[in-house]
Write a protein that holds these residues in place. Structure first.
Motif, PDB file in Angstrom:
ATOM      1  N   ARG A  74      88.724   7.527   4.841  1.00  0.00           N
ATOM      2  CA  ARG A  74      88.472   8.966   4.709  1.00  0.00           C
ATOM      3  C   ARG A  74      89.782   9.731   4.592  1.00  0.00           C
ATOM      4  O   ARG A  74      89.890  10.689   3.809  1.00  0.00           O
ATOM      5  CB  ARG A  74      87.653   9.488   5.887  1.00  0.00           C
ATOM      6  N   ILE A  75      90.783   9.337   5.357  1.00  0.00           N
ATOM      7  CA  ILE A  75      92.091   9.977   5.241  1.00  0.00           C
ATOM      8  C   ILE A  75      92.649   9.780   3.836  1.00  0.00           C
ATOM      9  O   ILE A  75      93.186  10.712   3.222  1.00  0.00           O
ATOM     10  CB  ILE A  75      93.052   9.421   6.310  1.00  0.00           C
ATOM     11  N   ALA A  76      92.520   8.562   3.290  1.00  0.00           N
ATOM     12  CA  ALA A  76      93.014   8.298   1.930  1.00  0.00           C
ATOM     13  C   ALA A  76      92.277   9.158   0.914  1.00  0.00           C
ATOM     14  O   ALA A  76      92.888   9.693  -0.030  1.00  0.00           O
ATOM     15  CB  ALA A  76      92.860   6.821   1.600  1.00  0.00           C
ATOM     16  N   MET A 120      93.983  27.824  -1.440  1.00  0.00           N
ATOM     17  CA  MET A 120      93.118  27.809  -0.265  1.00  0.00           C
ATOM     18  C   MET A 120      92.499  26.427  -0.069  1.00  0.00           C
ATOM     19  O   MET A 120      92.435  25.915   1.054  1.00  0.00           O
ATOM     20  CB  MET A 120      92.032  28.874  -0.422  1.00  0.00           C
ATOM     21  N   HIS A 121      92.055  25.801  -1.161  1.00  0.00           N
ATOM     22  CA  HIS A 121      91.484  24.450  -1.056  1.00  0.00           C
ATOM     23  C   HIS A 121      92.513  23.476  -0.485  1.00  0.00           C
ATOM     24  O   HIS A 121      92.196  22.662   0.385  1.00  0.00           O
ATOM     25  CB  HIS A 121      91.035  23.953  -2.435  1.00  0.00           C
ATOM     26  N   PHE A 122      93.727  23.533  -1.005  1.00  0.00           N
ATOM     27  CA  PHE A 122      94.772  22.643  -0.504  1.00  0.00           C
ATOM     28  C   PHE A 122      95.006  22.879   0.986  1.00  0.00           C
ATOM     29  O   PHE A 122      95.117  21.916   1.771  1.00  0.00           O
ATOM     30  CB  PHE A 122      96.082  22.834  -1.268  1.00  0.00           C
ATOM     31  N   ALA A 123      95.087  24.142   1.390  1.00  0.00           N
ATOM     32  CA  ALA A 123      95.353  24.451   2.796  1.00  0.00           C
ATOM     33  C   ALA A 123      94.245  23.906   3.694  1.00  0.00           C
ATOM     34  O   ALA A 123      94.511  23.379   4.788  1.00  0.00           O
ATOM     35  CB  ALA A 123      95.512  25.959   2.977  1.00  0.00           C
ATOM     36  N   LEU A 124      92.993  24.013   3.247  1.00  0.00           N
ATOM     37  CA  LEU A 124      91.873  23.485   4.041  1.00  0.00           C
ATOM     38  C   LEU A 124      91.960  21.969   4.180  1.00  0.00           C
ATOM     39  O   LEU A 124      91.753  21.416   5.271  1.00  0.00           O
ATOM     40  CB  LEU A 124      90.546  23.869   3.383  1.00  0.00           C
ATOM     41  N   LEU A 129      93.504  16.956   7.166  1.00  0.00           N
ATOM     42  CA  LEU A 129      94.316  15.759   7.347  1.00  0.00           C
ATOM     43  C   LEU A 129      95.012  15.778   8.713  1.00  0.00           C
ATOM     44  O   LEU A 129      95.065  14.744   9.414  1.00  0.00           O
ATOM     45  CB  LEU A 129      95.368  15.658   6.241  1.00  0.00           C
ATOM     46  N   LYS A 130      95.537  16.909   9.100  1.00  0.00           N
ATOM     47  CA  LYS A 130      96.213  17.008  10.399  1.00  0.00           C
ATOM     48  C   LYS A 130      95.229  16.805  11.546  1.00  0.00           C
ATOM     49  O   LYS A 130      95.560  16.175  12.561  1.00  0.00           O
ATOM     50  CB  LYS A 130      96.918  18.361  10.511  1.00  0.00           C
ATOM     51  N   GLN A 131      94.008  17.308  11.387  1.00  0.00           N
ATOM     52  CA  GLN A 131      92.986  17.086  12.413  1.00  0.00           C
ATOM     53  C   GLN A 131      92.656  15.606  12.563  1.00  0.00           C
ATOM     54  O   GLN A 131      92.274  15.154  13.648  1.00  0.00           O
ATOM     55  CB  GLN A 131      91.728  17.878  12.069  1.00  0.00           C
ATOM     56  N   LEU A 132      92.798  14.851  11.469  1.00  0.00           N
ATOM     57  CA  LEU A 132      92.515  13.419  11.483  1.00  0.00           C
ATOM     58  C   LEU A 132      93.751  12.588  11.846  1.00  0.00           C
ATOM     59  O   LEU A 132      93.722  11.362  11.769  1.00  0.00           O
ATOM     60  CB  LEU A 132      91.971  12.984  10.123  1.00  0.00           C
ATOM     61  N   GLY A 133      94.845  13.259  12.215  1.00  0.00           N
ATOM     62  CA  GLY A 133      96.039  12.552  12.644  1.00  0.00           C
ATOM     63  C   GLY A 133      96.974  12.164  11.518  1.00  0.00           C
ATOM     64  O   GLY A 133      97.862  11.328  11.712  1.00  0.00           O
ATOM     65  N   SER A 134      96.816  12.758  10.352  1.00  0.00           N
ATOM     66  CA  SER A 134      97.685  12.449   9.223  1.00  0.00           C
ATOM     67  C   SER A 134      98.295  13.743   8.698  1.00  0.00           C
ATOM     68  O   SER A 134      98.292  14.772   9.377  1.00  0.00           O
ATOM     69  CB  SER A 134      96.885  11.723   8.127  1.00  0.00           C
ATOM     70  N   ARG A 135      98.802  13.701   7.465  1.00  0.00           N
ATOM     71  CA  ARG A 135      99.416  14.886   6.856  1.00  0.00           C
ATOM     72  C   ARG A 135      99.530  14.643   5.359  1.00  0.00           C
ATOM     73  O   ARG A 135      99.530  13.488   4.895  1.00  0.00           O
ATOM     74  CB  ARG A 135     100.816  15.148   7.434  1.00  0.00           C
ATOM     75  N   TYR A 136      99.640  15.727   4.616  1.00  0.00           N
ATOM     76  CA  TYR A 136      99.896  15.600   3.183  1.00  0.00           C
ATOM     77  C   TYR A 136     101.291  15.038   2.971  1.00  0.00           C
ATOM     78  O   TYR A 136     102.267  15.521   3.550  1.00  0.00           O
ATOM     79  CB  TYR A 136      99.770  16.948   2.486  1.00  0.00           C
ATOM     80  N   GLY A 137     101.397  14.002   2.144  1.00  0.00           N
ATOM     81  CA  GLY A 137     102.665  13.328   1.917  1.00  0.00           C
ATOM     82  C   GLY A 137     102.757  11.988   2.618  1.00  0.00           C
ATOM     83  O   GLY A 137     103.672  11.206   2.336  1.00  0.00           O
ATOM     84  N   ALA A 138     101.819  11.712   3.525  1.00  0.00           N
ATOM     85  CA  ALA A 138     101.865  10.454   4.266  1.00  0.00           C
ATOM     86  C   ALA A 138     101.479   9.259   3.408  1.00  0.00           C
ATOM     87  O   ALA A 138     101.816   8.119   3.750  1.00  0.00           O
ATOM     88  CB  ALA A 138     100.946  10.528   5.486  1.00  0.00           C
ATOM     89  N   LEU A 139     100.789   9.492   2.311  1.00  0.00           N
ATOM     90  CA  LEU A 139     100.326   8.431   1.423  1.00  0.00           C
ATOM     91  C   LEU A 139     100.843   8.698   0.016  1.00  0.00           C
ATOM     92  O   LEU A 139     101.159   9.848  -0.329  1.00  0.00           O
ATOM     93  CB  LEU A 139      98.794   8.377   1.404  1.00  0.00           C
ATOM     94  N   PRO A 140     100.927   7.679  -0.832  1.00  0.00           N
ATOM     95  CA  PRO A 140     101.350   7.918  -2.218  1.00  0.00           C
ATOM     96  C   PRO A 140     100.286   8.672  -3.004  1.00  0.00           C
ATOM     97  O   PRO A 140      99.122   8.751  -2.604  1.00  0.00           O
ATOM     98  CB  PRO A 140     101.564   6.502  -2.770  1.00  0.00           C
TER      99      PRO A 140
END
Length: 264
Positions: A74-76, A120-124, A129-140
């Motif tokens: 789901r994070i991916a 706005m979509h990106f921010a949501l 992702l942060k709520q799930l323990g990840s972040r934008y940029g953590a994956l390719p």
């Protein structure tokens, strides 16, 4: 007074995701409040600025994602969607800044509005992702969306045909099943975000179809015929089912456009 083109270019020049979102919001607000001149006095860059992460890979080197059953998959999935929305910010403002001089002011109304939606979509999705323990940029991620912009930088009808009327329209087709999968595994929060995105994307495809048909009318082209010609020339993939015909119809993208290509 700052111009439309300067505001659009500022969005594309922002590399940091937070800065890009803020620049998009500022540009849309400035235009809505009459603080931007309807001038196109600076050129758009060939490529927008990008952060150091995510690493950008060719599409064929991207790792495979699962079906949203595990948290990792789901994070991916959400990361991939966040990247699409991040690039879509630049696509919308590039549309306005690159081609706006050839259309009425309503063209900027629509594409600055689309760009604000994408921010706005990106921010949501980034927050999710942060709520799930990840972040934008953590994956390719891959840069195929901007490749489509590069291929159509010379022709507004080609840009409209490929970006909103093929790529965004494909989102109308696949997002409902993604929402269902997320709901099935109990991820109601992500499903709500995608439902909001889906509703907004109908308007985005409608804007693309409207301005494509407006441009075709000016050049005395038959829209459906011209669209298929441009797709065959500039789009590397296939226009293939299943189609969300009802959402496409709501966006003005009728079967007369895409069914002949799908039949091939």
């Amino acid at each position: 007074m700052r111009s439309v083109a300067e505001a659009a270019r500022a969005v594309l020049a922002a590399a940091d995701p937070r800065d890009k979102v803020m620049a998009a919001r500022a540009a849309a607000r400035g235009w809505r409040m009459g603080r931007l001149a309807h001038d196109f006095d600076v050129a758009m860059p060939d490529r927008p600025a990008r952060p150091a992460e995510p690493e950008l890979l060719p599409p064929n080197r991207m790792p495979k994602r699962g079906k949203a059953g595990s948290e990792r998959s789901r994070i991916a999935l959400i990361h991939a969607l966040a990247h699409i929305e991040f690039v879509a910010i630049d696509l919308a403002f590039d549309m306005a800044g690159r081609f706006g001089a050839h259309f009425p002011r309503a063209f900027v109304d629509d594409w600055f509005g689309v760009g604000a939606d994408e921010a706005m979509h990106f921010a949501l999705l980034d927050r999710r992702l942060k709520q799930l323990g990840s972040r934008y940029g953590a994956l390719p991620a891959h840069d195929g969306l901007w490749d489509a912009a590069t291929a159509t930088a010379h022709d507004v009808l080609a840009r409209l045909a490929i970006v909103p009327m093929v790529l965004e329209a494909r989102g109308l087709d696949v997002t409902p099943s993604t929402i269902d999968r997320l709901s099935a595994v109990g991820d109601a929060a992500s499903a709500r975000i995608l439902t909001r995105i889906l509703n907004d994307e109908v308007r985005h495809v409608r804007a693309g179809t409207y301005w494509f048909e407006s441009g075709c009318a000016r050049e005395s082209f038959v829209p459906e015929t011209k669209w298929r010609e441009l797709v065959e020339r500039h789009f590397r993939g296939l226009v293939k089912p299943p189609f969300n015909d009802s959402a496409r119809d709501s966006a003005g993208l009728t079967r007369d456009y895409y069914q002949p290509l799908a039949a091939q």
